[in-house]
Design a protein around this motif. Structure first.
Motif, PDB file in Angstrom:
ATOM      1  N   MET A   1      57.600  27.543  18.580  1.00  0.00           N
ATOM      2  CA  MET A   1      56.955  27.157  19.730  1.00  0.00           C
ATOM      3  C   MET A   1      56.450  28.459  20.414  1.00  0.00           C
ATOM      4  O   MET A   1      56.939  29.611  20.355  1.00  0.00           O
ATOM      5  CB  MET A   1      57.912  26.381  20.822  1.00  0.00           C
ATOM      6  N   THR A   2      55.280  28.288  21.181  1.00  0.00           N
ATOM      7  CA  THR A   2      54.642  29.574  21.849  1.00  0.00           C
ATOM      8  C   THR A   2      55.396  30.064  22.834  1.00  0.00           C
ATOM      9  O   THR A   2      55.952  29.416  23.466  1.00  0.00           O
ATOM     10  CB  THR A   2      53.114  29.349  21.917  1.00  0.00           C
ATOM     11  N   THR A   3      55.798  31.452  22.925  1.00  0.00           N
ATOM     12  CA  THR A   3      56.686  32.195  23.943  1.00  0.00           C
ATOM     13  C   THR A   3      55.522  32.666  24.897  1.00  0.00           C
ATOM     14  O   THR A   3      54.578  33.254  24.782  1.00  0.00           O
ATOM     15  CB  THR A   3      57.398  33.138  23.507  1.00  0.00           C
ATOM     16  N   ILE A   4      55.786  32.183  26.168  1.00  0.00           N
ATOM     17  CA  ILE A   4      54.649  32.391  27.122  1.00  0.00           C
ATOM     18  C   ILE A   4      55.615  33.254  28.454  1.00  0.00           C
ATOM     19  O   ILE A   4      56.652  32.746  28.715  1.00  0.00           O
ATOM     20  CB  ILE A   4      54.352  31.375  27.938  1.00  0.00           C
ATOM     21  N   LEU A   5      55.279  34.409  28.856  1.00  0.00           N
ATOM     22  CA  LEU A   5      55.877  35.326  29.844  1.00  0.00           C
ATOM     23  C   LEU A   5      55.035  34.864  31.052  1.00  0.00           C
ATOM     24  O   LEU A   5      53.877  34.982  31.325  1.00  0.00           O
ATOM     25  CB  LEU A   5      55.479  36.586  29.462  1.00  0.00           C
ATOM     26  N   ALA A  24      54.702  22.157  34.119  1.00  0.00           N
ATOM     27  CA  ALA A  24      53.441  21.934  33.173  1.00  0.00           C
ATOM     28  C   ALA A  24      53.185  22.992  32.255  1.00  0.00           C
ATOM     29  O   ALA A  24      53.130  22.656  30.777  1.00  0.00           O
ATOM     30  CB  ALA A  24      52.116  21.819  34.203  1.00  0.00           C
ATOM     31  N   LEU A  25      53.525  24.227  32.570  1.00  0.00           N
ATOM     32  CA  LEU A  25      53.500  25.376  31.613  1.00  0.00           C
ATOM     33  C   LEU A  25      54.734  25.058  30.688  1.00  0.00           C
ATOM     34  O   LEU A  25      54.515  25.602  29.451  1.00  0.00           O
ATOM     35  CB  LEU A  25      53.673  26.617  32.375  1.00  0.00           C
ATOM     36  N   ARG A  26      55.760  24.791  31.097  1.00  0.00           N
ATOM     37  CA  ARG A  26      56.873  24.791  30.288  1.00  0.00           C
ATOM     38  C   ARG A  26      56.824  23.454  29.098  1.00  0.00           C
ATOM     39  O   ARG A  26      57.164  23.563  27.996  1.00  0.00           O
ATOM     40  CB  ARG A  26      58.343  24.282  30.929  1.00  0.00           C
TER      41      ARG A  26
END
Length: 333
Positions: A1-5, A24-26
Motif C-alpha cells: 500500500m502506498t504511504t502518504i505523508l 478519503a485520503l486513507r
C-alpha cells in the motif's frame, strides 16, 4: 500500500484538512500523520517523509532542492494551496517528482471578508466594539455607505471575479486594474493602476505575488490615493511596502487599512502594523471557511487518486518531468 505523508499539524488538519478529506485520503493509501508543528524546516519535512511515496502538503511546508535530493522514494508533492512559491519545482523536476497544487475555492469566503471589512471601515464597527469591551463609551462618528462608493480591484482573478458583482449588488461602482486578467472583467472599466488609485474609495489588492508585483503598493501608490480612501490587502504581504503603509497611516495620506495578510510567518499580518489604530487586521482567515478548506483538501484527494491510477492528475505543474510516476502506478496495480 502506498504511504502518504500529510504534513498538516493537528491544528492545520482541523482547519484545512477535515475528516471527510482525511478519510478519503486513507482510502487511497497508508496515511502518515504529522504529530507536531507544520514542518517549516526542510530537515523536519525530510525526517517525516522518509519512505513515503506521496507528500500532501500544507502551504507552510517549504520544499527546497534538499528535500527532493534526500527523498529517493518520493513520487509526488501535492500542495493543498494555490501558492507553490516555496517549492523548488525545478529541483523536483530534475528528480522526476511530480508537483501539483489546489484550485482556488475561496472566492466567496475572501470576497465576503472584503465586504465585511469595507463595512467595518466605513462605520467604525471594530473601534466601537473595542471601546465597549474596554468599558468605555465609543465616539459617535458619521458613517459612510458603500452605495455610490468606488471599489478599485487590483488583480482580476478568481476572487475579483466573485467580488465585483457582489459589490455592484451593493450599489458600488467597480473598476479593475490588471494587465492580464485571469478572468474576463466583462463591462467593468479597466484602468491604469495610477487612475484606479486616484479614483477609488476602497482599493482592494488581489494581485498575485511575483517579481513584478513586489512592493506594488509603495509610497508613490499610497500618495495617489484619496485621503478618505481605505486600502485592503487580501492577497500577499510581499505586495505592500509596510514602511510606506505605516507612514501613510501615521500622516493621514489614507483613512485606514484592512489586512488579512502580511510579512510575518505564514503570511500573517505584521503584529506592529496590525496594531495600528487605523488598521483592521485578521490572522489570515479570509479563506478559512469549511467550504473553502474542503474544496482544496478534496483537490489533493482527487490528485492522489489520479496518480495511483496512472492518470494525469488535475493541476499538475511539471507532468512532463515526473518520471517516477510510472513506477508508482505499476506498484498500485
Amino acid at each position: 500500500m502506498t504511504t502518504i505523508l500529510l504534513t498538516h499539524s493537528p491544528l492545520a488538519r482541523e482547519n484545512y484538512y477535515g475528516d471527510a478529506a482525511l478519510q478519503a485520503l486513507r482510502g487511497l493509501g497508508e496515511v502518515r500523520l504529522n504529530p507536531g508543528a507544520d514542518p517549516t524546516d526542510p530537515a523536519d519535512l525530510v525526517r517525516l517523509a522518509r519512505g513515503c511515496r506521496i507528500i500532501v502538503s500544507s502551504r507552510a511546508a517549504a520544499a527546497p532542492a534538499q528535500v527532493f535530493e534526500a527523498l529517493p522514494d518520493l513520487v509526488a508533492f501535492c500542495r493543498v494551496a494555490v501558492d507553490i512559491r516555496n517549492i523548488d519545482v525545478d529541483a523536483a523536476s530534475r528528480h522526476g517528482v511530480l508537483v501539483t497544487h489546489a484550485t482556488p475555492g475561496f472566492g466567496a469566503s475572501v470576497s465576503e471578508w472584503i465586504v465585511g471589512v469595507m463595512i467595518d471601515a466605513a462605520r467604525g464597527i471594530s473601534r466601537s466594539a473595542a471601546a465597549y469591551w474596554r468599558g468605555e463609551a465609543p465616539a459617535i462618528v458619521m458613517g459612510r455607505e458603500l452605495r455610490g462608493a468606488t471599489l478599485g480591484i487590483i488583480g482580476h482573478g478568481h476572487i475579483g471575479g466573485y467580488l465585483a458583482p457582489l459589490a455592484r449588488a451593493l450599489g458600488m461602482r467597480v473598476t479593475v486594474s490588471d494587465p492580464a486578467p485571469a478572468q474576463d472583467p466583462g463591462d467593468l472599466p479597466r484602468l491604469p493602476l495610477e487612475q484606479l488609485l486616484a479614483e477609488s474609495d476602497y482599493v482592494v489588492c488581489l494581485a498575485p505575488a511575483n517579481a513584478h508585483t513586489a512592493n506594488l503598493i509603495d509610497a508613490a501608490a499610497l500618495r495617489r490615493m484619496k485621503r478618505g480612501a481605505f486600502f485592503i490587502n487580501a492577497s500577499r504581504g510581499e505586495l505592500v511596502d509596510e514602511d510606506a503603509l505605516r507612514l501613510a497611516l501615521d500622516e493621514g495620506w489614507i483613512a485606514g487599512c484592512a489586512m488579512d495578510v502580511g510579512r510575518a510567518q505564514d503570511q500573517m499580518p505584521t503584529p506592529a502594523l496590525a496594531g495600528h489604530p487605523r488598521v483592521i487586521a485578521t490572522p489570515h482567515i479570509g479563506g478559512l471557511t469549511p467550504a473553502a478548506s474542503a474544496h482544496q483538501a478534496m483537490d489533493s484527494v482527487n490528485q492522489v487518486r489520479a496518480i495511483l491510477r496512472g492518470e494525469a492528475p488535475p493541476q499538475a505543474v511539471n507532468l512532463d518531468s515526473a518520471t517516477r510516476l510510472r513506477s508508482l502506478a505499476e506498484e498500485s496495480r
